[in-house]
Design an enzyme around this catalytic site. Structure first.
Site, short mmCIF file in Angstrom:
data_model
loop_
_atom_site.label_atom_id
_atom_site.label_comp_id
_atom_site.label_asym_id
_atom_site.label_seq_id
_atom_site.Cartn_x
_atom_site.Cartn_y
_atom_site.Cartn_z
N ASP A 166 40.50 26.48 136.44
CA ASP A 166 38.89 27.15 136.20
C ASP A 166 37.78 26.30 136.33
OD1 ASP A 166 37.64 29.01 137.35
OD2 ASP A 166 37.68 30.39 136.07
C1 BGC Z 1 35.82 31.24 138.74
C2 BGC Z 1 36.52 30.77 139.59
C3 BGC Z 1 35.82 30.54 140.17
C4 BGC Z 1 35.81 29.36 140.47
C5 BGC Z 1 35.04 28.61 141.58
C6 BGC Z 1 34.43 29.81 138.38
O1 BGC Z 1 33.75 29.61 137.25
O2 BGC Z 1 35.73 31.65 137.24
O3 BGC Z 1 36.93 32.34 139.98
O4 BGC Z 1 37.09 30.46 142.08
O5 BGC Z 1 34.65 29.26 139.62
O6 BGC Z 1 34.13 28.96 141.96
#
Ligand code: BGC
Length: 740
Positions: free
Chosen positions: A279
């Site tokens: 993530d």
């Molecule tokens: C979120 C993800 C997301 C990623 C990219 C993160 O902060 O938890 O779900 O896909 O950002 O935007």
């Protein structure tokens, strides 16, 4: 011509026979040509034009692409922009195409209802279609990969990210996870309307303690296997190409560094062949967790744990080559990660034509696509849950009658963007494509029949608009109010300790209620809100979530009865925050309360009932459905047989409508305690006025399985209650005894 030349160059470095080989063979042939720096580059992902997390200094990204040291980007919009960056990748030594990712959670150009709302439709084909359209539109803009579906189970509406998922139930969540993966990946990679799906966040992110985003999770492996992992497995079985790990630590190990989750369960036990992305920054956050000394150690831990791509930490970019050279990370692990990513790039056809997704003409065709908007309107109507519809002056308040004078009151009535909800995109000229409640109603009845007053803002203490709102109500036959949350009140990092309808909105509702006019409340929000104070007063309530760009039309469809509401809640709605976590499939305990009034030495709150405001699976219709006696085909089945539970369901009203008939099972005695009920099946059926249908559920021993203390997935002989009904509370039971 320019493109053709580039293609020749792009494939020139591949062995001649590569075109007829499998994606894996072609990936291997490229892998052989790569330097260590280029390999690391494939595992490195940075955002481009906007941020969906805390930004770190990133250096010159275009130079990194040109060097072949940046393999994937997220957060860039549009065919022209993706093409522009891909052109830079084509200047790199091996011309390995970039992979573009984006959070396409509920539509791209056409904004669909938030995923939690769509889950309330219990309509798998419609959910699949929504994902299909989102993928088609995103792919035309050059996006190869969506960071969706989000399949985290959550029992805590304080957690703002409940809006992204399918709610609290593992069975429903698994079916929806699979439907979304099928929708995103469509006819398969190689088609220019299919994007890689990404099951996230692996794992147990939705169980963050206290509903506070990014918080720790402490959970028994049995609970993990039984409730939180099944939607991931379902996504994988449906072919999900990628997985994203999660921010949380799980029982003390950050998910990004968890070899147990990523290597042992996902890649070995489940045989996952795709790749895992971290993530946003979750790799470097292992330092804050106190699991890694520094970024170098975090990178070592993550790659060894099975995290293939590093989103936004730049840990691999900075340290992975040195870790390999120092013998800390075997090159075979790096090769494995690179190979997994290259295979997907080959499968998407990017090596054959790196620009095949970035197509300005297709993008334009989908900008204002009538078919897509019609689909968005249809699923928006299906997502609405009718919670209450009392009789006033001899008839139910809803549906509205065409000739009624209607006052539209509330801070959201004319709002457009709020209906889009979190994880939605802003496009130029958007406002002409968004339909507010006011616009939806105006399109039906025209201005003469409508009165309007905003009444108040979403929050604050200003009540100066109340008088105007009261006057509008008094001048009407019926009042429709749209209240709730702003667009970004639910979503990532939007945890709230107080999830009550804001006080000023509740006060406005009371003021309007006191006029004596019948009030219909539409509550638009990204999570279950608490509104029991007003719920007991107003005669009609529909939960309208965030319904997307066609929200106003969909609400009008339901208000006028052109669409008969059939949504059912995918989460239990608490009476107050003190009941959270609240979920229907809890254990019985040693001292269960028999009802909400029993308090004497039982497992109950002294100051409020145990039951939720509205139970899981709940939702009304303009039709009146009556359930007959359920009958099991066999009361004492033996062995691996299949039995049938039948129940007649009648529509005893003059209105055709759909009902979601739900099957729950309880295992009465187990080697580990079992929930009081678990959803095991449902059928959505259409019934004409006066029609009766016999609904049949087939039940086999697979439906009786659970994880025992040794984490074996078994069924145990004994008594089971088979329950059927319109929601998780109002069920009829047949007891059977199933022996080996
Ligand atoms: C979120 C993800 C997301 C990623 C990219 C993160 O902060 O938890 O779900 O896909 O950002 O935007």
């Amino acid at each position: 011509m320019r493109i053709f030349l580039r293609l020749l160059l792009a494939t020139a470095c591949l062995p001649a026979a590569a075109q007829t080989k499998t994606a894996a063979q072609r990936a291997d042939s490229v892998l052989k040509l790569m330097t260590l720096a280029e390999k690391v580059g494939q595992l490195h992902q940075l955002s481009s034009d906007f941020a969906t997390g805390p930004i770190q200094p990133q250096g010159d990204r275009q130079a990194a692409i040109r060097r072949g040291e940046l393999g994937s980007m997220l957060n860039l919009m549009g065919a022209a922009r993706t093409r522009q960056l891909q052109e830079i990748a084509m200047q790199s030594r091996l011309k390995i195409p970039l992979l573009f990712g984006q959070d396409v959670l509920h539509g791209y150009r056409t904004t669909f209802p938030i995923p939690l709302a769509e889950a309330a439709s219990w309509d798998l084909p419609a959910i699949e279609q929504s994902a299909r359209i989102a993928a088609t539109e995103a792919a035309a803009a050059g996006i190869h990969w969506t960071f969706a579906p989000m399949v985290d189970i959550s029992r805590d509406p304080r957690w703002g990210r409940v809006m992204e998922g399918a709610g609290e139930d593992s069975y429903l969540g698994s079916l929806i996870a699979a439907a979304r993966v099928r929708g995103f990946q469509g006819r398969g990679f190689g088609h220019t309307d299919a994007v890689l799906a990404c099951a996230k966040h692996f794992a147990a992110y939705g169980a963050a303690i206290g509903g506070r985003d990014y918080n720790s999770v402490d959970m028994s492996p049995r609970m993990l296997w039984e409730t939180y992992l099944p939607p991931f497995k379902a996504a994988l079985d449906a072919g999900a190409a990628t997985f994203m790990n999660s921010f949380n630590d799980l029982n003390g190990i950050p998910a990004t560094g968890s070899a147990w989750l990523q290597q042992d369960i996902l890649k070995k036990q489940w045989g996952f062949k795709g790749f895992v992305v971290s993530d946003w920054g979750s790799l470097s956050e292992m330092i804050n967790h106190g699991y890694s000394r520094d970024l170098r150690q975090a990178s070592e831990q993550a790659i060894l744990a099975g995290n293939d791509m590093d989103m936004e930490s730049s840990g691999y970019a900075q340290h992975l080559a040195a870790l390999v050279q120092a013998g800390r990370v075997p090159i075979s692990r790096v090769d494995d990660a690179v190979r997994r990513i290259l295979i997907k790039k080959f499968e998407l056809g990017l090596f054959d034509d790196p620009f095949r997704f970035s197509n300005e003409q297709r993008e334009k065709d989908y900008y204002n696509h009538a078919g897509h908007q019609a689909a968005a309107r249809s699923i928006a109507a299906k997502s609405i849950v009718l919670l209450k519809n009392d009789t006033v002056s001899g008839r139910p308040v809803l549906p509205l009658q065409r000739q009624q004078r209607i006052a539209l009151i509330g801070p959201l009535v004319k709002s457009q963007k709020d209906n889009l909800g979190f994880w939605s995109f802003d496009f130029e000229d958007d406002s002409s494509r968004l339909v507010s409640l006011y616009q939806g109603m105006h399109a039906r009845v025209g201005a003469a029949q409508l009165r309007y007053a905003k009444g108040c803002e979403l929050t604050g203490t200003d009540t100066s608009g109340f008088a105007e709102a009261v006057a509008a109500a008094v001048d009407a036959d019926v009042v429709v109010m749209q209240v709730g949350e702003g667009r970004d009140w639910s979503g990532e990092a939007k945890s709230k300790a107080d999830i009550k309808l804001p006080a000023v909105q509740a006060a406005l509702i009371k003021a309007i209620f006191r006029t004596g006019r019948p009030v219909v409340l539409l509550i638009s929000a990204g999570r279950p809100l608490i509104f029991h104070e007003v719920a007991s007063e107003v005669p009609a309530i529909a939960y309208t979530w965030w319904l997307g760009m066609q929200a106003g039309h969909a609400m009008a469809d339901v208000l006028f009865g052109d669409y008969n509401p059939a949504g059912k809640l995918p989460m239990s709605f608490p009476r107050t925050e003190g009941q959270i976590p609240i979920y229907y499939n809890h254990y019985n305990t040693g001292r269960p309360a028999q009802n909400d009034d029993q308090r004497f030495y039982v497992s109950a709150y002294n100051d409020l009932p145990n039951s939720p405001q509205y139970p899981f699976g709940y939702g009304l219709s303009y039709s009146r459905f009556v359930y007959g006696q359920p009958i099991a085909s066999v009361l004492q089945p033996k062995g691996a047989t299949t039995i049938t539970l039948s129940v007649p369901v009648s529509n005893q009203s003059g209105t055709a409508g759909e009902e979601v008939v739900q099957l729950y099972i309880r295992d009465l005695v187990g080697s580990v305690v079992r929930p009081v009920k678990e959803l095991k099946g449902f059928q959505k059926l259409m019934l004409q006025p006066g029609e009766t249908k016999a609904v049949q559920f087939r039940i086999g021993t697979a439906d009786l399985r659970f994880y025992n203390a040794q984490l074996q997935h078994v069924w145990e002989p004994g008594e089971f209650d088979l329950m059927v009904g319109p929601n998780s509370r109002d069920v009829q039971t047949v007891r059977i005894n199933w022996q080996r």
